[in-house]
Design an enzyme around this catalytic site. Structure first.
Site, PDB file in Angstrom:
ATOM      1  N   HIS A 264       0.646  -1.340   0.017  1.00 49.38           N
ATOM      2  CA  HIS A 264       0.019   0.253  -0.276  1.00 49.38           C
ATOM      3  C   HIS A 264       0.804   1.071  -0.103  1.00 49.38           C
ATOM      4  O   HIS A 264       0.142   2.258  -0.482  1.00 49.38           O
ATOM      5  CB  HIS A 264      -0.459  -0.325   1.069  1.00 49.38           C
ATOM      6  CG  HIS A 264      -1.438  -0.881   1.521  1.00 49.38           C
ATOM      7  ND1 HIS A 264      -2.811  -1.129   0.374  1.00 49.38           N
ATOM      8  CD2 HIS A 264      -2.452  -1.848   1.576  1.00 49.38           C
ATOM      9  CE1 HIS A 264      -3.375  -1.888   0.575  1.00 49.38           C
ATOM     10  NE2 HIS A 264      -3.282  -2.687   1.635  1.00 49.38           N
ATOM     11  N   HIS A 343      -8.363   5.061 -38.417  1.00 56.98           N
ATOM     12  CA  HIS A 343      -7.612   4.967 -38.187  1.00 56.98           C
ATOM     13  C   HIS A 343      -6.934   4.813 -36.799  1.00 56.98           C
ATOM     14  O   HIS A 343      -6.954   4.924 -35.757  1.00 56.98           O
ATOM     15  CB  HIS A 343      -7.184   6.466 -38.560  1.00 56.98           C
ATOM     16  CG  HIS A 343      -5.420   6.981 -38.113  1.00 56.98           C
ATOM     17  ND1 HIS A 343      -5.070   7.449 -37.494  1.00 56.98           N
ATOM     18  CD2 HIS A 343      -4.558   6.568 -39.725  1.00 56.98           C
ATOM     19  CE1 HIS A 343      -3.342   8.214 -37.761  1.00 56.98           C
ATOM     20  NE2 HIS A 343      -3.835   6.961 -38.853  1.00 56.98           N
TER      21      HIS A 343
END
Length: 437
Positions: A264, A343
């Site tokens: 953490h 694209h």
């Protein structure tokens, strides 16, 4: 993920249970929330029912859990709730609690996934806040944790978990989508090595811990209410924690997290760096306040000058003229542009040739003003020194500058560039000639 709309819960739902570290009984309710609300925790048991934003700046403690606090108001162990919300695609929610720590359930995020599924998910009318990582970030701690995030067109996590003396070293790599999260990550339970139990108890932690809500590793043995749910359950739970802790940055991500021995504290350091980068990105977005008065053209004015029409009109507005020699236009790049269908559809990038076309159209407007006495249409003659500096993606505001460097008769040359967030995306020198129709 980057350009999807924000989502909230369709309705409220609640669960009750025992919290892991404080051992208290708690009821928790998930509620829908409006656009840009983010995730907030509300302490229903305190006077005035204060709320805390689930943001990295409120993280105060990171020992064996992530605790947020503001003033005297605290919420312990927020990572499993946040992980489930991120993993299941919820951007805005209010988490109401009548104690200072969510229920631990079975030690995984799955009880919250079930709660979210009970609520249902509702799409909202605004785009998600998403950070596309374009430059690598690296965090290294004194305890041996290594976390790096590199560019990727999806959100991925590759994690290596290493126990004491190298025991139960596990590796797992996955993309994070709602389907993958629910099936492969959410059910992984929290775990602890036996030799760590007494120090944690001495610190007043894990008061509600038991084999009902955690796995205990003693030597080479694994103790729990049930067998391991995955052969590599430990590393999957580490990924679960990373997802929850990163959500404290206040946005979603496109990037590949590579983690070795995460925890953490290390997760919080990476989250701080990402939040800082996201804040910087947002602060650099030019305010979309278009100046009014002479010298400003809206799209109707532009179409009176240029022959281009959808989908080849690449300028939304002319925002300023500086004398007769400089002009600035604006183009809002949307995911709905037709060229994004073909694209790089998996990683939408505005074609460079269309950036050149946008520059040409702004330059043509400038030259039209310069050659107001010359009739005809401005035709592209050449493009020199064209360079592409960075990709332009949906959500970007393209500012297009054109400056006249030479003119003679009906021929003109302009120096042009496209900018996003104050940085040059493309540039070039363009030459035009006006030809009678």
């Amino acid at each position: 993920m980057a350009f999807f709309n924000q989502q909230t819960l369709a309705k409220s739902a609640s669960l009750t249970g025992t919290s892991l570290h404080t051992g208290s009984q708690v009821s928790l309710r998930l509620r829908p929330a409006p656009v840009d609300h983010g995730i907030k925790f509300k302490r229903m048991d305190l006077p005035d029912e204060p709320t805390i934003d689930a943001k990295i700046e409120h993280v105060k403690f990171v020992e064996r859990a992530t605790t947020i606090a503001e003033g005297n108001v605290k919420v312990h162990t927020v990572e499993h709730v946040l992980s489930a919300l991120y993993g299941m695609g919820v951007d805005n929610a209010l988490v109401e609690m009548d104690s200072n720590e969510p229920p631990i359930g079975d030690g995984s995020a799955y009880p919250y996934v079930e709660l979210i599924n009970k609520c249902g998910i509702e799409q909202q009318g605004a785009l998600r806040r998403t950070l596309e990582v374009r430059e690598p970030l690296h965090i290294e701690t004194k305890t041996g944790s290594l976390l790096t995030i590199v560019p990727d067109n999806k959100f991925r996590i590759s994690c290596t978990q290493v126990g004491p003396e190298g025991r139960f070293t596990q590796y797992y790599s996955t993309e994070i989508t709602s389907e993958i999260y629910e099936k492969e990550i959410a059910r992984a339970r929290t775990f602890v090595f036996y030799e760590d139990l007494k120090p944690l108890i001495d610190k007043g932690l894990i008061q509600g811990g038991s084999l009902e809500n955690a796995i205990v590793v003693r030597g080479e043995s694994v103790m729990g209410k049930e067998p391991l749910r995955y052969p590599d359950e430990f590393v999957r739970h580490k990924i679960l924690d990373i997802v929850g802790d990163l959500f404290l940055a206040g946005c979603r991500f496109l990037g590949h997290v590579i983690a070795v021995k995460p925890g953490h504290a290390a997760n919080a350091e990476l989250t701080k760096a990402l939040a800082k980068r996201y804040t910087h990105m947002i602060s650099m977005v030019p305010a979309q306040v278009i100046p009014q008065g002479t010298g400003v053209m809206d799209v109707k004015d532009i179409m009176e000058v240029l022959p281009h029409r959808y989908p080849f009109l690449m300028v939304d507005r002319i925002v300023s003229f500086e004398g007769d020699n400089k002009c600035v236009g604006a183009k809002s790049v949307s995911i709905n542009e037709p060229y994004f269908q073909g694209h790089f559809p998996g990683h939408p990038v505005m074609p460079g040739v269309l950036q050149v076309e946008a520059m040409a159209q702004v330059a043509s407007i400038l030259l039209r003003k310069q050659f107001s006495r010359v009739s005809g249409i401005g035709y592209f003659m050449s493009a020199d020194d064209v360079k592409f500096r960075k990709p332009v993606v949906p959500g970007d505001m393209l500012l297009i500058e054109a400056e006249l460097v030479r003119s003679k008769g009906s021929v003109g040359k302009a120096s042009c560039r496209c900018l996003v967030n104050g940085e040059v995306a493309s540039e070039g020198t363009l030459m035009f000639a006006f030809v009678a129709q």
